[in-house]
Design an enzyme around this catalytic site. Structure first.
Site, PDB file in Angstrom:
ATOM      1  N   LYS A  40       0.850  -1.179   0.000  1.00 34.47           N
ATOM      2  CA  LYS A  40       0.000   0.000   0.000  1.00 34.47           C
ATOM      3  C   LYS A  40       0.890   1.236   0.000  1.00 34.47           C
ATOM      4  CE  LYS A  40      -3.443   0.317   2.702  1.00 34.47           C
ATOM      5  NZ  LYS A  40      -4.063   1.039   1.570  1.00 34.47           N
ATOM      6  N   GLY A  81       0.500   3.801  -2.520  1.00 33.34           N
ATOM      7  CA  GLY A  81       0.537   4.493  -3.811  1.00 33.34           C
ATOM      8  C   GLY A  81       0.047   5.928  -3.694  1.00 33.34           C
ATOM      9  N   GLU A  92      -2.458   4.943   7.343  1.00 32.85           N
ATOM     10  CA  GLU A  92      -3.228   3.725   7.072  1.00 32.85           C
ATOM     11  C   GLU A  92      -2.811   2.622   8.047  1.00 32.85           C
ATOM     12  OE1 GLU A  92      -3.922   4.514   2.296  1.00 32.85           O
ATOM     13  OE2 GLU A  92      -2.277   3.254   2.913  1.00 32.85           O
ATOM     14  N   LYS A  95      -4.810  -5.897  -9.004  1.00 34.45           N
ATOM     15  CA  LYS A  95      -3.944  -5.798  -7.813  1.00 34.45           C
ATOM     16  C   LYS A  95      -3.512  -7.169  -7.291  1.00 34.45           C
ATOM     17  CE  LYS A  95      -4.942  -1.349  -7.870  1.00 34.45           C
ATOM     18  NZ  LYS A  95      -5.572  -0.610  -6.798  1.00 34.45           N
TER      19      LYS A  95
HETATM   20  C1  5RP Z   1      -2.993   4.966  -0.598  1.00 30.84           C
HETATM   21  C2  5RP Z   1      -3.169   3.517  -0.796  1.00 30.84           C
HETATM   22  C3  5RP Z   1      -4.255   3.060  -1.712  1.00 30.84           C
HETATM   23  O1  5RP Z   1      -5.086   2.207  -1.015  1.00 30.84           O
HETATM   24  C4  5RP Z   1      -3.641   2.336  -2.889  1.00 30.84           C
HETATM   25  O2  5RP Z   1      -2.690   3.176  -3.505  1.00 30.84           O
HETATM   26  C5  5RP Z   1      -4.714   1.935  -3.901  1.00 30.84           C
HETATM   27  O3  5RP Z   1      -5.231   3.068  -4.517  1.00 30.84           O
HETATM   28  P1  5RP Z   1      -6.418   3.014  -5.558  1.00 30.84           P
HETATM   29  O4  5RP Z   1      -7.630   2.558  -4.838  1.00 30.84           O
HETATM   30  O5  5RP Z   1      -6.520   4.442  -6.052  1.00 30.84           O
HETATM   31  O6  5RP Z   1      -6.021   2.074  -6.676  1.00 30.84           O
HETATM   32  O7  5RP Z   1      -2.473   2.688  -0.246  1.00 30.84           O
HETATM   33  O8  5RP Z   1      -1.846   5.256   0.158  1.00 30.84           O
END
Ligand code: 5RP
Length: 225
Positions: A98, A100, A107, A125
């Site tokens: 996680k 991104g 989180e 994913k």
């Molecule tokens: C943010 C995260 C998000 O949950 C992860 O990047 C997934 O993002 P998305 O739902 O836009 O694909 O960890 O820090």
């Protein structure tokens, strides 16, 4: 279905999954990202069945408030009934990458206080081995170069995410070219580097349930140990 439609489907499924478990005084933990945003939008439909939410980012807190959902400071809450969030990668053990969206530290803190962690993700994913998605590491700014050198020693190829400052005032290094065969060990090893706040491996506290959006519908997966 497009990727966006799959994200909407899992967000809706998450609301359906948690709705029967909620009581009037419950607080829900809410993640960050595009899938979590859809979850927030659907959560608004049942906002009268729980007390409010704790958000893992300023952006999610704003979105919750716009829907009229009360946002609590985590320090005023003993335990969250559930935490719902997206992911960048998941394996069959429901160990995740996680971060991104650069919200990984909050989180990880919010999920630590939750009874149940429900991950919501589209099928892109799902992976056999974590690491194709560059692993985000939140770093105290003055430690950036030192931490990068240490990450190279662990076999990674860290890249500074330019222009990004986390909600905590820190920077992100995205570590490329890792084949993560032992996620728990790597999570611990990276967190031992001085200057690292935390990294985006959620292996020591994996998801309990993954709602995975596929072309054949939403699949409910539990960790295989
Ligand atoms: C943010 C995260 C998000 O949950 C992860 O990047 C997934 O993002 P998305 O739902 O836009 O694909 O960890 O820090």
């Amino acid at each position: 279905m497009t990727q966006d439609e799959l994200k909407q489907a899992v967000a809706r499924a998450a609301v359906d999954y948690i709705a029967p478990k909620l009581h009037a005084d419950d607080i829900v933990g809410v993640g960050t990202g595009s899938t979590a945003n859809y979850f927030i939008d659907y959560l608004a439909d049942i906002k009268d069945s729980f007390a409010g939410a704790v958000a893992s980012s300023d952006a999610s807190a704003e979105r919750l408030k716009k829907h009229g959902i009360e946002v609590f400071d985590l320090n005023s809450v003993h335990q969250l009934v559930v935490y719902v969030d997206g992911a960048d990668e998941s394996n069959a053990q429901l160990e995740l990458i996680k971060g991104g969206g650069a919200a990984l530290t909050r989180e990880k803190i919010v999920v630590a206080t939750a009874k149940e962690f429900v991950c919501i993700a589209d099928e892109s994913k799902w992976v056999d081995i974590l690491g194709a998605f560059p692993l985000p590491v939140e770093v105290i700014p003055m430690a950036r170069s030192y931490v990068a050198r240490e990450l190279v020693k662990l076999g990674g190829d860290p890249v500074y995410r330019e222009g990004v400052v986390t909600d905590n005032g820190n920077v992100i290094l995205d570590v490329h070219h890792l084949q993560i065969l032992n996620p728990k060990e790597l999570e611990t090893a990276i967190n031992q580097i001085t200057g690292v706040v935390t990294n985006g491996l959620f292996a020591r506290r994996p998801a309990d349930v993954l709602l995975l959006g596929t072309q054949s519908g939403v699949i409910t997966l539990r960790a295989k140990y």
